[in-house]
Design a protein around this motif. Structure first.
Motif, PDB file in Angstrom:
ATOM      1  N   GLY A   1       0.759  -1.236   0.034  1.00 15.96           N
ATOM      2  CA  GLY A   1      -0.240  -0.071   0.058  1.00 15.96           C
ATOM      3  C   GLY A   1       0.653   1.369  -0.020  1.00 15.96           C
ATOM      4  O   GLY A   1       0.577   2.306   0.537  1.00 15.96           O
ATOM      5  N   GLU A   2       1.898   1.193  -0.946  1.00 15.29           N
ATOM      6  CA  GLU A   2       2.806   2.484  -0.583  1.00 15.29           C
ATOM      7  C   GLU A   2       2.921   3.040  -2.310  1.00 15.29           C
ATOM      8  O   GLU A   2       2.908   2.284  -2.429  1.00 15.29           O
ATOM      9  N   LEU A   3       2.661   4.059  -2.810  1.00 11.91           N
ATOM     10  CA  LEU A   3       3.335   4.684  -3.590  1.00 11.91           C
ATOM     11  C   LEU A   3       4.900   4.364  -3.744  1.00 11.91           C
ATOM     12  O   LEU A   3       6.062   4.515  -3.181  1.00 11.91           O
ATOM     13  N   ALA A   4       4.857   3.325  -4.598  1.00 16.07           N
ATOM     14  CA  ALA A   4       6.796   3.819  -5.322  1.00 16.07           C
ATOM     15  C   ALA A   4       6.685   3.933  -7.038  1.00 16.07           C
ATOM     16  O   ALA A   4       5.581   3.828  -7.674  1.00 16.07           O
ATOM     17  N   PRO A   5       8.026   4.166  -7.690  1.00 17.71           N
ATOM     18  CA  PRO A   5       8.118   4.377  -8.972  1.00 17.71           C
ATOM     19  C   PRO A   5       7.716   2.587  -9.224  1.00 17.71           C
ATOM     20  O   PRO A   5       7.547   1.772  -8.935  1.00 17.71           O
ATOM     21  N   HIS A   6       7.675   3.208 -10.363  1.00 18.37           N
ATOM     22  CA  HIS A   6       7.311   2.105 -11.144  1.00 18.37           C
ATOM     23  C   HIS A   6       7.782   1.818 -12.745  1.00 18.37           C
ATOM     24  O   HIS A   6       8.024   2.319 -13.170  1.00 18.37           O
ATOM     25  N   PRO A   7       8.212   0.257 -12.536  1.00 19.32           N
ATOM     26  CA  PRO A   7       9.404  -0.577 -12.723  1.00 19.32           C
ATOM     27  C   PRO A   7       8.868  -0.131 -14.825  1.00 19.32           C
ATOM     28  O   PRO A   7      10.076  -0.798 -15.432  1.00 19.32           O
ATOM     29  N   LEU A   8       7.859  -0.387 -14.545  1.00 12.87           N
ATOM     30  CA  LEU A   8       6.961  -0.394 -16.468  1.00 12.87           C
ATOM     31  C   LEU A   8       7.502  -2.270 -16.565  1.00 12.87           C
ATOM     32  O   LEU A   8       7.914  -2.187 -17.849  1.00 12.87           O
ATOM     33  N   ARG A   9       7.503  -3.134 -15.776  1.00 13.66           N
ATOM     34  CA  ARG A   9       8.163  -4.209 -15.873  1.00 13.66           C
ATOM     35  C   ARG A   9       6.974  -5.450 -17.222  1.00 13.66           C
ATOM     36  O   ARG A   9       7.089  -5.950 -17.595  1.00 13.66           O
ATOM     37  N   ASP A  10       5.655  -4.897 -17.311  1.00 14.67           N
ATOM     38  CA  ASP A  10       4.570  -5.512 -18.079  1.00 14.67           C
ATOM     39  C   ASP A  10       5.719  -4.641 -19.034  1.00 14.67           C
ATOM     40  O   ASP A  10       4.658  -5.417 -20.669  1.00 14.67           O
ATOM     41  N   ASP A  11       5.841  -4.321 -19.733  1.00 21.20           N
ATOM     42  CA  ASP A  11       6.086  -3.502 -21.254  1.00 21.20           C
ATOM     43  C   ASP A  11       7.074  -4.475 -22.053  1.00 21.20           C
ATOM     44  O   ASP A  11       8.126  -5.281 -21.626  1.00 21.20           O
ATOM     45  N   THR A  12       6.048  -4.595 -23.047  1.00 23.92           N
ATOM     46  CA  THR A  12       7.149  -6.264 -23.796  1.00 23.92           C
ATOM     47  C   THR A  12       6.434  -5.871 -25.339  1.00 23.92           C
ATOM     48  O   THR A  12       6.196  -4.190 -25.878  1.00 23.92           O
ATOM     49  N   GLY A  13       6.859  -6.699 -26.132  1.00 23.20           N
ATOM     50  CA  GLY A  13       6.501  -6.964 -27.294  1.00 23.20           C
ATOM     51  C   GLY A  13       6.377  -7.761 -28.327  1.00 23.20           C
ATOM     52  O   GLY A  13       5.441  -8.494 -27.134  1.00 23.20           O
ATOM     53  N   LEU A  14       6.328  -7.929 -29.567  1.00 19.16           N
ATOM     54  CA  LEU A  14       6.033  -8.768 -30.174  1.00 19.16           C
ATOM     55  C   LEU A  14       6.837  -9.242 -31.003  1.00 19.16           C
ATOM     56  O   LEU A  14       7.750  -7.739 -31.619  1.00 19.16           O
ATOM     57  N   ALA A  15       6.908 -10.965 -31.445  1.00 22.84           N
ATOM     58  CA  ALA A  15       8.111 -11.195 -32.430  1.00 22.84           C
ATOM     59  C   ALA A  15       7.265 -11.814 -33.307  1.00 22.84           C
ATOM     60  O   ALA A  15       6.312 -12.842 -32.992  1.00 22.84           O
ATOM     61  N   ILE A  16       6.957 -11.695 -34.876  1.00 25.01           N
ATOM     62  CA  ILE A  16       6.961 -12.549 -35.780  1.00 25.01           C
ATOM     63  C   ILE A  16       7.468 -13.655 -36.365  1.00 25.01           C
ATOM     64  O   ILE A  16       8.468 -12.391 -37.362  1.00 25.01           O
ATOM     65  N   VAL A  17       7.881 -14.743 -37.318  1.00 22.29           N
ATOM     66  CA  VAL A  17       8.780 -15.219 -37.336  1.00 22.29           C
ATOM     67  C   VAL A  17       8.020 -16.120 -38.906  1.00 22.29           C
ATOM     68  O   VAL A  17       7.392 -16.481 -38.811  1.00 22.29           O
ATOM     69  N   VAL A  18       8.924 -14.950 -40.185  1.00 20.82           N
ATOM     70  CA  VAL A  18       8.249 -15.683 -41.127  1.00 20.82           C
ATOM     71  C   VAL A  18       9.926 -17.317 -42.248  1.00 20.82           C
ATOM     72  O   VAL A  18      10.731 -16.922 -41.364  1.00 20.82           O
ATOM     73  N   GLU A  19       9.261 -17.959 -41.777  1.00 22.34           N
ATOM     74  CA  GLU A  19      10.040 -18.731 -42.662  1.00 22.34           C
ATOM     75  C   GLU A  19      10.745 -18.129 -43.738  1.00 22.34           C
ATOM     76  O   GLU A  19      10.810 -17.317 -45.017  1.00 22.34           O
ATOM     77  N   ASN A  20      12.451 -18.559 -43.700  1.00 24.93           N
ATOM     78  CA  ASN A  20      13.535 -18.139 -44.679  1.00 24.93           C
ATOM     79  C   ASN A  20      13.491 -16.165 -45.032  1.00 24.93           C
ATOM     80  O   ASN A  20      13.812 -15.822 -45.688  1.00 24.93           O
ATOM     81  N   TYR A  21      12.809 -16.118 -43.926  1.00 23.58           N
ATOM     82  CA  TYR A  21      12.807 -14.143 -43.711  1.00 23.58           C
ATOM     83  C   TYR A  21      13.602 -14.142 -42.718  1.00 23.58           C
ATOM     84  O   TYR A  21      14.698 -13.401 -42.721  1.00 23.58           O
ATOM     85  N   GLY A  22      13.097 -14.436 -41.746  1.00 20.49           N
ATOM     86  CA  GLY A  22      13.868 -14.071 -39.767  1.00 20.49           C
ATOM     87  C   GLY A  22      12.264 -13.137 -39.357  1.00 20.49           C
ATOM     88  O   GLY A  22      11.415 -14.394 -39.633  1.00 20.49           O
ATOM     89  N   ALA A  23      12.826 -12.675 -38.038  1.00 20.51           N
ATOM     90  CA  ALA A  23      12.107 -12.201 -37.742  1.00 20.51           C
ATOM     91  C   ALA A  23      11.393 -10.697 -37.832  1.00 20.51           C
ATOM     92  O   ALA A  23      12.325  -9.782 -38.069  1.00 20.51           O
TER      93      ALA A  23
END
Length: 293
Positions: free
Chosen positions: A178-200
């Motif tokens: 219940g304390e106010l604390a700095p938010h490290p934003l650990r939820d921030d993420t991304g997406l990766a799409i792997v395409v055959e014979n291409y990469g990501a």
């Protein structure tokens, strides 16, 4: 590891509206429809983020010929309002129950206090109950998850380059005590799409965890070269030196193209355009990327 045969990205929301299609609406936010084709020829659609206003996403989808009713899953980059504000309206447009993949911190309070600006809620503007009643089936994970053939939600990002993680100055949350604390934003993420014979292909939503960290972790998770990195990079407050350090990480990873928008920032986009030349693109609502392996 599954790979898509073909991938297509359509930006349904960005800070700028395109001009190829009349009547598209811009908003401060991001939403990307990811469409992949598997080896059997079946098409799968995932929505990454839902912008700030769902009405604009529904409007743009209609103009662009995108059927939101065919979306199989929604993935959230983090809980900020400009990436989750359209979720309720999008769920209503989909019209059935759908998995929503997010970090366990997605419903944690997000508070912004900086100087004389106080905003007590910059997080997801709905309760979990409201969203579940509208059709959301939440999958809350810290670990990566394949959500469609070749489409990987990256989960909690390893911050290999902590100096290149911009975070959000003035961001706070409420601790379990219940304390106010700095938010490290650990939820921030991304997406990766792997395409055959291409990469990501790597997509950052706002990249508070650092787009260099997201691209690096995407390479680790998929075992593929992140050849194209796109989305919001949140370099708006980074120094030129930090921007150049990020570009060095990109080059070391094998990144050949950067397509940026939303919160990347004008200075960063100018530097990226200079460094990548024809490999740089500015995204906007209606912008599309198509990759065939």
């Amino acid at each position: 590891m599954a790979r898509a045969v073909k991938a297509r990205l359509v930006f349904l929301a960005d800070d700028y509206a395109g001009y190829e299609v009349r009547g598209l609406l811009a908003q401060h936010g991001l939403s990307v429809l990811v469409e992949v084709v598997d080896h059997s020829g079946r098409v799968h659609r995932v929505l990454f983020d839902t912008g700030q206003y769902g009405e604009a996403i529904v409007h743009n989808a209609r103009l662009l010929g995108v059927d939101l009713g065919s979306v199989e899953a929604i993935a959230l980059s983090h809980n900020h309002y400009d990436h989750t504000g359209g979720l309720l309206e999008v769920l209503r447009a989909i019209g059935r129950r759908v998995p929503v993949v997010a970090h366990p911190d997605v419903f944690k309070p997000s508070i912004h206090i900086r100087g004389d600006r106080v905003r007590l809620n910059i997080g997801i503007p709905y309760s979990r109950r409201e969203l579940e009643d509208a059709g959301a089936d939440f999958l809350l994970l810290r670990t990566p998850l394949e959500i469609a053939p070749g489409v990987y939600w990256l989960g909690e990002i390893e911050r290999r380059y902590p100096d290149l993680a911009p975070g959000l100055p003035g961001a706070y949350t409420v601790s379990n005590d219940g304390e106010l604390a700095p938010h490290p934003l650990r939820d921030d993420t991304g997406l990766a799409i792997v395409v055959e014979n291409y990469g990501a292909i790597v997509i950052g939503g706002c990249s508070h965890s650092g787009i260099a960290n997201i691209a690096s972790y995407a390479a680790k998770v998929t075992g593929e070269t992140p050849r194209l990195v796109t989305g919001g990079f949140h370099m708006v407050a980074l120094s030129q030196d930090k921007i150049m350090e990020t570009i060095k990480v990109f080059r070391d990873l094998g990144v050949e193209e950067v397509h940026t928008g939303h919160c990347t920032g004008l200075q960063a986009e100018c530097i990226l355009a200079r460094e990548y030349g024809k490999g740089f693109r500015k995204i906007h609502a209606g912008y599309a990327i198509e990759i065939t392996g």
